[in-house]
Design an enzyme around this catalytic site. Sequence first.
Site: not given
Length: 364
Positions: A17, A48, A81, A152, A155, A170-171, A221
């Site tokens: 990732r 997502c 997206w 990339r 989201v 960064e979530s 993933y």
Amino acid sequence: MSSSAPLADPRDGSFKRQASSFREVISHSHPVFKPAASRYWLYVSLACPWAHRALITRALKGLTSVIGVSVVHWHMDSKGWRFLPFESQETDNRNLCFGPSGGVKCLPHSKPTNGVTSESYRAGIDGTIDHNYHLSRLSELYYKADSNYGGRFTVPVLWDLETQTIVNNESSEIIRILNSGVFDEFADTDTPSINLVPQELEKEIDEVNEWVYDNINNGVYKTGFAGKQEVYEREAANVFAHLQKVENILEKKYAKLIENYGEKAAPSKFFIVGEQLTEADVRLYTTIVRFDPVYVQHFKCNISTIRDGFKMLDLWLRNIYWNFEPFSSTTNFDHIKLHYTRSHAQINPLGITPLGPKPDIGPL
């Protein structure tokens, strides 16, 4: 890189990732990004799991009227997206952006997808326009923040309308920002106050998050995008070993809750860490709610389903979905199933979306 989906490393067949690029915070002491109502905006995909974390936290913290949302189309093509075309929408109703899922309705079941294509532009169903700049692509937002950006286009994005740049993409950091209390003074008064990372549980939350992320959140993933048989088998076995680890934790916890509080009261305290809803639940939920609908078949995580193989984990999932509205109101099974099955051509070249499982999530 802005490919339609991340690919396995051809050298060893493993999925790696990309690290996020924008890592600022919002605080009263920050020289630029200070808390304010209607200054910040979230760009998300309902498909997502990483963006879903941010939507859930925003709703739990009562910030749906403070931070607006734009939702990308469920289909991610070779350019990444995209938003619904602004020209195709009759109105630019920003009021819809301040609901839990940004104006796209979420139902407890997916609908038949026959006749739905990647070029379906149904307002409030397939996504939304970009309400702020009427951009067609999320990539344009990244280039607006940094014209030399080379990564990339991921989201979620936490955007600052005042300086017109990305605060953070960064979530895990975005949900900490939203939970930090910097927006509490603007929060909806009818939303109960909740701290998802209480100090006395923070160490345990961080420890759980670390192994859940690597082995379950990202593990599906690493399984689904594996480029070699031996890599796939290793990663799939690892995912299920850690699902069993969660199952064992929940089984012991539930038995103790029944002993201490009785069977009727136990579900109200049935969480991963402690006896309250925490960030650990939010971060695990977005993977588990997608597991049976897509990861079992699409990512070949098919040793078992959650509902058939993990009784306590399934109970935990249904308890959270049906009893905490911020989870159900941001979970869109149509976007989840359509995105995965029709955006990853290297996994599902014909783009056929399975009808099952039925139901998408079991009743309480």
